[in-house]
Design a protein around this motif. Structure first.
Motif, PDB file in Angstrom:
ATOM      1  N   ALA A   1     -11.160   2.059  -1.277  1.00 12.23           N
ATOM      2  CA  ALA A   1     -10.502   3.068  -0.451  1.00 12.23           C
ATOM      3  C   ALA A   1     -11.424   4.258  -0.209  1.00 12.23           C
ATOM      4  O   ALA A   1     -11.502   4.784   0.909  1.00 12.23           O
ATOM      5  CB  ALA A   1      -9.203   3.526  -1.124  1.00 12.23           C
TER       6      ALA A   1
ATOM      7  N   GLU B   1      -9.125   1.769  -5.637  1.00 13.68           N
ATOM      8  CA  GLU B   1      -9.575   3.129  -5.329  1.00 13.68           C
ATOM      9  C   GLU B   1     -11.004   3.198  -4.809  1.00 13.68           C
ATOM     10  O   GLU B   1     -11.288   3.932  -3.862  1.00 13.68           O
ATOM     11  CB  GLU B   1      -9.426   4.007  -6.577  1.00 13.68           C
TER      12      GLU B   1
ATOM     13  N   ASP C   1      -1.067   2.411  -3.759  1.00 11.34           N
ATOM     14  CA  ASP C   1      -1.646   1.092  -3.994  1.00 11.34           C
ATOM     15  C   ASP C   1      -1.487   0.169  -2.788  1.00 11.34           C
ATOM     16  O   ASP C   1      -1.123  -0.995  -2.919  1.00 11.34           O
ATOM     17  CB  ASP C   1      -1.019   0.456  -5.234  1.00 11.34           C
TER      18      ASP C   1
ATOM     19  N   MET D   1      -3.961   4.887  -0.768  1.00  9.33           N
ATOM     20  CA  MET D   1      -4.527   4.558  -2.069  1.00  9.33           C
ATOM     21  C   MET D   1      -3.564   4.940  -3.201  1.00  9.33           C
ATOM     22  O   MET D   1      -3.388   4.181  -4.163  1.00  9.33           O
ATOM     23  CB  MET D   1      -5.870   5.278  -2.242  1.00  9.33           C
TER      24      MET D   1
END
Length: 204
Positions: A183, A180, A174, A171
């Motif tokens: 994730a 996020e 990226d 995360m």
């Protein structure tokens, strides 16, 4: 406050200013860009003055690493006491771990060897010990609550840690599709599935 106490307080303030400056440089550039000279310039101190507090760059970064794990431990401990249910505690602690990483990205990188600066392995293992110990304790309590056996509690702890760290790391660079929140959801699902797998293995 006596003279001795005042001097010690001033010394601690200066020490913290040095660590804050190192972290700020890492945020702006990278951990490899952090040097004693740059830290001194940041707080308008000479290099020799900084050396009065830290023998070298590694000592300075190890102090930051230790501080990071202390803060992470505190966050996980606070998350744990919100519930009496051990499975809930596990998820609350995982979320606290996640939040810490999100809000302290550069520090998290340093703590886990992602900053491109190798640090002493034994010192790193010592710093992480209490976080692992807390996680292992809750896992053991959870296993007793659901009446299953964890033959290797340390290994189980390392599995949970790898799930957390793996998804956090992806995360932070990226590499998780949709960002996020997805994730985080994947992290929670991974832990949920792992706990279920341990329970099902016991029944089979």
């Amino acid at each position: 406050m006596g003279i001795k106490e005042r001097r010690e307080r001033e010394r601690q303030i200066t020490r913290q200013a040095i660590l804050d400056a190192a972290l700020q440089i890492a945020r702006q550039d990278s951990w490899s860009a952090v040097t004693i000279r740059k830290v001194g310039e940041q707080i308008e101190y000479s290099g020799p003055m900084v050396y009065e507090y830290f023998a070298n760059k590694e000592a300075m970064l190890l102090a930051l690493l230790q501080t990071g794990f202390e803060r992470l431990l505190e966050a996980m401990q606070q998350a744990r006491i919100r519930s009496d249910e051990f499975e809930v505690q596990m998820f609350d602690m995982a979320n606290a771990y996640w939040d810490f990483a999100v809000h302290n990205r550069e520090l998290y990188q340093l703590m886990h060897g992602l900053g491109g600066v190798p640090l002493d392995r034994e010192a790193t293992l010592l710093a992480v010990h209490d976080v692992c110990d807390l996680t292992q304790k809750v896992l053991i309590e959870w296993s007793q609550e659901v009446e299953i056996s964890l033959p290797d509690p340390l290994g189980a702890t390392e599995i949970i840690w790898s799930l957390l760290h793996g998804l956090v790391s992806l995360m932070l660079v990226d590499r998780i599709h949709d960002g996020e929140q997805r994730a985080r959801n994947l992290m929670q699902q991974a832990i949920r599935d792992q706990l279920a797998a341990w329970k099902n293995k016991e029944k089979s």
